[in-house]
Scaffold this motif. Structure first.
Motif, PDB file in Angstrom:
ATOM      1  N   LYS A   8       0.938  -0.977   0.401  1.00 16.41           N
ATOM      2  CA  LYS A   8      -0.260   0.489  -0.186  1.00 16.41           C
ATOM      3  C   LYS A   8       0.734   0.843  -0.342  1.00 16.41           C
ATOM      4  O   LYS A   8       1.918   1.468   0.688  1.00 16.41           O
ATOM      5  CB  LYS A   8      -1.110   0.088   1.277  1.00 16.41           C
ATOM      6  N   THR A   9       0.685   2.218  -1.001  1.00 20.31           N
ATOM      7  CA  THR A   9       1.361   3.254  -0.844  1.00 20.31           C
ATOM      8  C   THR A   9       0.309   4.563  -0.548  1.00 20.31           C
ATOM      9  O   THR A   9      -0.388   5.251  -0.344  1.00 20.31           O
ATOM     10  CB  THR A   9       1.138   4.072  -2.581  1.00 20.31           C
ATOM     11  N   VAL A  10       0.873   5.196   0.654  1.00 18.22           N
ATOM     12  CA  VAL A  10       0.864   6.495   1.036  1.00 18.22           C
ATOM     13  C   VAL A  10       1.243   7.581   0.542  1.00 18.22           C
ATOM     14  O   VAL A  10       1.990   7.994   0.985  1.00 18.22           O
ATOM     15  CB  VAL A  10       0.439   6.179   2.720  1.00 18.22           C
ATOM     16  N   ARG A  80      -1.646  15.233  -8.959  1.00 17.27           N
ATOM     17  CA  ARG A  80      -2.128  14.203  -9.214  1.00 17.27           C
ATOM     18  C   ARG A  80      -1.806  12.768  -9.594  1.00 17.27           C
ATOM     19  O   ARG A  80      -1.995  11.681 -10.091  1.00 17.27           O
ATOM     20  CB  ARG A  80      -2.800  15.044 -10.795  1.00 17.27           C
ATOM     21  N   ASP A  81      -0.745  12.777 -10.508  1.00 16.88           N
ATOM     22  CA  ASP A  81      -0.061  11.478 -10.586  1.00 16.88           C
ATOM     23  C   ASP A  81       0.436  10.902  -9.887  1.00 16.88           C
ATOM     24  O   ASP A  81       0.125   9.238 -10.173  1.00 16.88           O
ATOM     25  CB  ASP A  81       1.337  11.848 -11.956  1.00 16.88           C
ATOM     26  N   LEU A  82       0.873  11.254  -8.552  1.00 22.33           N
ATOM     27  CA  LEU A  82       0.807  10.631  -7.327  1.00 22.33           C
ATOM     28  C   LEU A  82      -0.303   9.600  -7.088  1.00 22.33           C
ATOM     29  O   LEU A  82      -0.319   9.258  -6.423  1.00 22.33           O
ATOM     30  CB  LEU A  82       1.811  11.040  -6.063  1.00 22.33           C
ATOM     31  N   VAL A  83      -1.268  10.838  -6.898  1.00 24.39           N
ATOM     32  CA  VAL A  83      -2.431  10.442  -6.286  1.00 24.39           C
ATOM     33  C   VAL A  83      -2.776   9.118  -7.456  1.00 24.39           C
ATOM     34  O   VAL A  83      -3.154   7.957  -6.729  1.00 24.39           O
ATOM     35  CB  VAL A  83      -3.257  11.512  -6.594  1.00 24.39           C
ATOM     36  N   ALA A  84      -2.527   9.176  -8.514  1.00 25.91           N
ATOM     37  CA  ALA A  84      -2.962   8.155  -9.056  1.00 25.91           C
ATOM     38  C   ALA A  84      -2.440   6.883  -9.210  1.00 25.91           C
ATOM     39  O   ALA A  84      -3.297   5.747 -10.018  1.00 25.91           O
ATOM     40  CB  ALA A  84      -2.519   8.373 -10.432  1.00 25.91           C
ATOM     41  N   THR A  85      -1.374   6.940  -8.593  1.00 20.39           N
ATOM     42  CA  THR A  85      -0.816   5.389  -7.924  1.00 20.39           C
ATOM     43  C   THR A  85      -1.113   5.563  -6.641  1.00 20.39           C
ATOM     44  O   THR A  85      -1.020   4.828  -5.933  1.00 20.39           O
ATOM     45  CB  THR A  85       0.556   5.354  -8.893  1.00 20.39           C
ATOM     46  N   ALA A  86      -1.749   5.965  -5.809  1.00 23.90           N
ATOM     47  CA  ALA A  86      -1.642   5.563  -4.559  1.00 23.90           C
ATOM     48  C   ALA A  86      -2.916   4.776  -3.410  1.00 23.90           C
ATOM     49  O   ALA A  86      -3.894   4.880  -3.976  1.00 23.90           O
ATOM     50  CB  ALA A  86      -1.797   7.115  -3.637  1.00 23.90           C
ATOM     51  N   ASP A  87      -3.049   4.494  -2.508  1.00 24.03           N
ATOM     52  CA  ASP A  87      -4.042   3.693  -2.246  1.00 24.03           C
ATOM     53  C   ASP A  87      -4.786   4.804  -0.701  1.00 24.03           C
ATOM     54  O   ASP A  87      -6.014   4.769  -0.667  1.00 24.03           O
ATOM     55  CB  ASP A  87      -3.565   2.708  -1.443  1.00 24.03           C
ATOM     56  N   ILE A  88      -3.733   5.387  -0.014  1.00 24.90           N
ATOM     57  CA  ILE A  88      -4.371   6.666   0.831  1.00 24.90           C
ATOM     58  C   ILE A  88      -3.639   7.879   0.685  1.00 24.90           C
ATOM     59  O   ILE A  88      -2.127   8.131   0.096  1.00 24.90           O
ATOM     60  CB  ILE A  88      -3.554   6.056   2.027  1.00 24.90           C
ATOM     61  N   VAL A  89      -4.480   8.982   0.854  1.00 17.67           N
ATOM     62  CA  VAL A  89      -3.880   9.802   1.274  1.00 17.67           C
ATOM     63  C   VAL A  89      -4.322  10.500   2.653  1.00 17.67           C
ATOM     64  O   VAL A  89      -5.500  10.783   2.734  1.00 17.67           O
ATOM     65  CB  VAL A  89      -4.775  10.836   0.096  1.00 17.67           C
ATOM     66  N   GLY A 114     -12.275   4.937  -5.613  1.00 19.00           N
ATOM     67  CA  GLY A 114     -11.691   3.922  -4.999  1.00 19.00           C
ATOM     68  C   GLY A 114     -10.885   5.008  -3.503  1.00 19.00           C
ATOM     69  O   GLY A 114      -9.987   3.559  -2.677  1.00 19.00           O
ATOM     70  N   ILE A 115     -10.029   5.604  -4.064  1.00 20.51           N
ATOM     71  CA  ILE A 115      -9.456   6.140  -2.807  1.00 20.51           C
ATOM     72  C   ILE A 115      -9.353   5.823  -1.329  1.00 20.51           C
ATOM     73  O   ILE A 115     -10.822   6.777  -1.119  1.00 20.51           O
ATOM     74  CB  ILE A 115      -7.803   7.272  -3.513  1.00 20.51           C
ATOM     75  N   VAL A 116      -9.126   5.860  -0.165  1.00 17.30           N
ATOM     76  CA  VAL A 116      -8.738   6.380   1.152  1.00 17.30           C
ATOM     77  C   VAL A 116      -8.123   7.393   1.953  1.00 17.30           C
ATOM     78  O   VAL A 116      -7.256   7.476   1.305  1.00 17.30           O
ATOM     79  CB  VAL A 116      -8.757   4.912   1.768  1.00 17.30           C
ATOM     80  N   PHE A 117      -9.452   8.586   2.032  1.00 15.11           N
ATOM     81  CA  PHE A 117      -8.774   9.812   2.160  1.00 15.11           C
ATOM     82  C   PHE A 117      -9.229  10.352   3.683  1.00 15.11           C
ATOM     83  O   PHE A 117     -10.328   9.975   3.924  1.00 15.11           O
ATOM     84  CB  PHE A 117      -9.508  10.459   1.620  1.00 15.11           C
ATOM     85  N   CYS A 118      -8.034  10.766   4.351  1.00 11.39           N
ATOM     86  CA  CYS A 118      -7.643  11.119   5.316  1.00 11.39           C
ATOM     87  C   CYS A 118      -7.979  12.519   6.034  1.00 11.39           C
ATOM     88  O   CYS A 118      -6.076  12.988   5.447  1.00 11.39           O
ATOM     89  CB  CYS A 118      -7.824   9.971   6.199  1.00 11.39           C
ATOM     90  N   HIS A 119      -8.927  13.075   6.608  1.00 16.95           N
ATOM     91  CA  HIS A 119      -8.277  14.873   7.332  1.00 16.95           C
ATOM     92  C   HIS A 119      -8.341  14.788   8.210  1.00 16.95           C
ATOM     93  O   HIS A 119      -8.867  15.049   8.907  1.00 16.95           O
ATOM     94  CB  HIS A 119      -9.358  15.383   6.305  1.00 16.95           C
ATOM     95  N   ILE A 120      -7.051  15.157   8.811  1.00 20.60           N
ATOM     96  CA  ILE A 120      -7.399  15.579  10.275  1.00 20.60           C
ATOM     97  C   ILE A 120      -7.520  17.054  10.306  1.00 20.60           C
ATOM     98  O   ILE A 120      -6.326  17.819  10.063  1.00 20.60           O
ATOM     99  CB  ILE A 120      -6.301  14.488  11.240  1.00 20.60           C
ATOM    100  N   LYS A 121      -8.672  17.267  11.109  1.00 16.94           N
ATOM    101  CA  LYS A 121      -8.210  18.465  10.846  1.00 16.94           C
ATOM    102  C   LYS A 121      -8.442  19.594  12.712  1.00 16.94           C
ATOM    103  O   LYS A 121      -8.728  18.335  13.471  1.00 16.94           O
ATOM    104  CB  LYS A 121      -9.654  19.260  10.068  1.00 16.94           C
TER     105      LYS A 121
END
Length: 410
Positions: A8-10, A80-89, A114-121
């Motif tokens: 997995k890539t974060v 955007r290119d990095l996001v295209a191959t990532a699993d989690i942001v 389908g990406i898993v996205f997490c925003h800590i705010k």
């Protein structure tokens, strides 16, 4: 042994503690973490004598660093290119900054469905969802700071526990989304507030206040067990060491009296009685501890089954036998130094293959990551020239040292 998140890539856009702590755990569980930083680097790179702080070294080891100017058109395209191959942001940017730099769930989902996205705010959904908050603000707003008055006025605890709790909750949210192969957008779009984290952490105290209000009619708050349990706390021994005693129950008190060689006093047998005679109990415990050396008292307490430990300064913590056997930390090289950095405490889940990898220099992996994304050398050179990306400068000093200039040992 590889971790459960191997493969997995974060992508982390984190600063200070909450987001880097979350991705530190994900990295320890086997994920590859690409730390995306602005041209000046994230805040904790420059907190100690012009160089990295303990926070940076402890929670960023083993990550890759991409130095990227997201405010430039070319930098945004690289992201955007990095996001295209990532699993989690995962990030802890302010809400306005996330929108400005197009680092929202909708932005990333459009690139990588389908990406898993997490925003800590600072705050989750609600009237303050756009407001900025940090660890001490969360402490103040959720009741923790009100009772912490070491100087007479409300003050922060010291360690940034709310940031770290938020990082742990973020990991739980990410893992729960990954466990669902058909997770809907609302499960993959994880929004986590420091304020809401603080509410959950303070649940015991907040409910306890309600309990007392309904029983006694008064909203009384006991800040910690030390203030309600006589004999519970830190006491000084004859050799000027500090021992911390846990005295919650009548059985704890009985065992302590045996260990300390105190006679049984029926007037202090119950917690109710000891609370009524708090000054006397405190005096008894203080004198009993002060009359013994730490080692002799510790031996007696251990035999009697009393909960205790020595109150240690930070420089002694990792010298303890429990910390060293087996090691609960990994020795990590960084610059001309070596650091013992504690690991994720569930050792069976930790990816052991890269534990000794140091934290990255700013932009250390920029060129390599661009190559992996398919960028030709000419375009990489152009991005560097434009300032859209940056590579590490191994010749730069990490700390402003008067007597020694650290030499890179990588």
């Amino acid at each position: 042994m590889n971790g459960v998140l191997s493969g997995k890539t974060v992508l982390e856009l984190g600063s200070m503690i909450a987001a880097p702590f979350a991705t530190h755990i994900l990295q320890q569980l086997g994920a590859r973490v690409i730390k995306i930083e602005p041209p000046g680097g994230e805040t904790t790179r420059k907190l100690v004598r012009g160089g990295p702080s303990g926070t940076y070294i402890a929670y960023n080891r083993g990550k890759d660093s991409m130095c990227l100017n997201l405010q430039s058109e070319a930098g945004a395209r690289v992201f955007r290119d990095l996001v295209a191959t990532a699993d989690i942001v995962l990030h802890n940017l302010s809400p306005s900054a996330a929108r400005k730099m197009k680092v929202t769930f909708d932005d990333c989902e459009a690139v990588r469905p389908g990406i898993v996205f997490c925003h800590i705010k600072g705050y989750g959904p609600g009237p303050q969802s756009e407001d900025i908050a940090s660890n001490p603000i969360a402490e103040a707003a959720t009741g923790v700071m009100y009772s912490n008055r070491s100087t007479g006025k409300p003050s922060r605890l010291g360690p940034s526990y709310h940031d770290q709790f938020a990082g742990c909750y973020a990991v739980i949210g990410v893992l729960s989304a990954l466990l669902d192969p058909v997770a809907p957008p609302e499960r993959r779009n994880i929004e986590l507030g420091l304020y809401e984290t603080g509410l959950h952490v303070a649940a015991r105290e907040l409910v306890g206040i309600q309990l007392k209000s309904q029983i006694t009619g008064k909203a009384e708050q006991e800040p910690s067990p030390e203030f309600s349990m006589p004999g519970y706390g830190a006491y000084e021994t004859s050799d000027d060491r500090w021992i911390y005693l846990v005295m919650l129950t009548d059985d704890h008190w009985r065992k302590f009296c045996i260990a300390a060689g105190l006679g049984f006093d029926p007037d202090l047998a119950t917690l109710r009685q000891r609370r009524k005679n708090r000054p006397a109990v405190e005096q008894i415990v203080t004198r009993a501890v002060r009359d013994a050396s730490y080692d002799s008292l510790a031996a007696s307490l251990a035999v009697a089954g009393v909960g205790f430990t020595e109150v240690l300064s930070g420089d002694r913590v990792l010298d303890a036998e429990q910390a060293r056997n087996p090691p609960k930390f990994t020795t990590v090289p960084f610059a001309s130094f070596r650091f013992d950095a504690p690991d994720f405490p569930v050792s069976a889940a930790v990816n052991a293959t890269n534990l000794q990898d140091p934290p990255p220099l700013l932009g250390e992996h920029t060129a390599a990551l661009l190559r992996q994304s398919g960028y030709p050398e000419e375009e990489i050179a152009e991005l560097l020239a434009l300032g859209a990306v940056r590579e590490a400068d191994d010749g730069s000093d990490l700390w402003n040292m008067k007597s020694e200039q650290p030499v890179m040992a990588r």
